[in-house]
Enzyme design. Sequence first.
Site, short mmCIF file in Angstrom:
data_model
loop_
_atom_site.label_atom_id
_atom_site.label_comp_id
_atom_site.label_asym_id
_atom_site.label_seq_id
_atom_site.Cartn_x
_atom_site.Cartn_y
_atom_site.Cartn_z
N TYR A 30 0.71 -1.25 -0.11
CA TYR A 30 0.10 0.13 0.01
C TYR A 30 0.86 1.20 0.03
O TYR A 30 0.32 2.19 -0.64
CB TYR A 30 -1.01 -0.08 1.18
CG TYR A 30 -2.28 -0.89 1.25
CD1 TYR A 30 -2.16 -2.28 0.95
CD2 TYR A 30 -3.42 -0.13 0.95
CE1 TYR A 30 -3.61 -2.55 0.65
CE2 TYR A 30 -4.75 -0.63 0.98
CZ TYR A 30 -4.64 -2.22 0.76
OH TYR A 30 -5.69 -2.61 0.59
N LYS B 29 3.87 -15.04 3.39
CA LYS B 29 4.13 -15.60 2.38
C LYS B 29 5.50 -15.78 2.23
O LYS B 29 6.45 -15.49 1.28
CB LYS B 29 3.54 -14.89 0.99
CG LYS B 29 3.54 -15.73 -0.34
CD LYS B 29 2.57 -16.96 -0.31
CE LYS B 29 2.99 -17.48 -1.72
NZ LYS B 29 2.19 -18.96 -1.96
N ASP C 48 -6.37 -7.27 4.11
CA ASP C 48 -7.50 -6.72 3.27
C ASP C 48 -8.21 -7.71 2.76
O ASP C 48 -9.58 -7.66 2.80
CB ASP C 48 -6.96 -5.51 2.27
CG ASP C 48 -7.95 -5.09 1.18
OD1 ASP C 48 -8.98 -4.64 1.93
OD2 ASP C 48 -7.76 -5.10 0.16
N ASP D 178 -12.53 -9.55 3.93
CA ASP D 178 -13.32 -9.51 3.01
C ASP D 178 -13.94 -11.09 2.91
O ASP D 178 -15.19 -11.33 2.93
CB ASP D 178 -13.19 -9.20 1.67
CG ASP D 178 -13.45 -7.71 1.43
OD1 ASP D 178 -13.35 -6.91 2.59
OD2 ASP D 178 -13.93 -7.06 0.50
#
Length: 364
Positions: free
Chosen positions: A138, A189, A245, A249
């Site tokens: 971001y 990851k 993020d 969701d």
Amino acid sequence: MKIAVLPGDGIGKEVTAEAVKVLRSLAGAGLAFEMTEAIIGDEGIQTVGDALPAKTLELCRAVDAILLGGTGVPADEHRPPSEGAGNGLLRLRRALSLYANFRPVLLYPELLDASTLKPEVVEGVDMLILRELNGDLYFGEPRGISVNAAGEREGINTMRYTESEIDRIAHVGFKAAQKRGRKLCSVDKSNVLETMMLWREVVTRVGKDYTDVELTHLYVDAASMALIRNPRQFDVIVTGNVFGDILSDAAAMLAGSIGMLPSASLGVGNKGLYEPVHGTAPDIAGRNIANPLAAILSVALMLRYSFSLENEAARVEAAVRSVLAAGYRTADIMRPGCRRVSTSEMGDAVVAVLVAGSSRQAVC
Ligand code: IPM
Ligand code: MG
């Protein structure tokens, strides 16, 4: 208690109005909320040419808590990310160093069959997704779209975390786990990305200070499967900005609807930014059909985290539970036999329970 109210775009305005109603209904008996409204997102762009107007930022610096609806409009698709409406929110989170984003995912038993997943899979889901909010793809530099040496356009974003940024969010994660089920799953990851190798190393090191918390690690791909396959295994998940993020969701469906998920963004001290996890839903904006419960539950988080008003926070949560038990449903969680209500009727129903101090009669 000073609160900045930033309704923002789309359904942000509608759901924030209901959250404000709830706050107002709690005022009195020694509780006073001074609410000041300000613009952000596309409204900021349209009014003063900036998604985070200087006046709004100044107000947000001065208050104890910020209540936000959402930012983002369809026109953002044709704007560079740095000029989009959502950028106002990203800059606000960063300017105030609100780095710890709490996204509790709780399935209310009344919504057991609102989820697209089987009831036996989601029953009892109660987890916290802790998303780092100030770093990662971001904000990493370099970024942008440029022409490379071969004359081809290329897009670049940089995944970046410093040790101290990982360290501070890890501490928040372990402390949150200590207050809950004492299990922390760090999602990364690290099999592919150096940034995430550092993430895992630092989280593991911080974990040595919290011997009472069971620490596990999952790669984000495996974590996304585990969330759907057996969500009850999770207590607290700590992860970076991008993975958080996406996973939050996905996890929203465990709670029946993204319209049920509140969030709190905290930094050092008690100041916080409270907002629903959902976006601005331009497709249903202005129709008074959005679910305001995520915004209302965000008020509960505000009462708890910024104002240490645990009783009032619990009252708001109990009122939400009570209107659900009484069968009130917005479109996203509607089921046959229940009472379909609009955004404002849902807000009114929660306020009515808070004012009357009693629950409604069940209709479904
Ligand atoms: C969220 C949203 C934001 C984000 C957008 C609106 C910039 O998706 O809060 O999850 O990506 O953080
Ligand atoms: Mg999101």
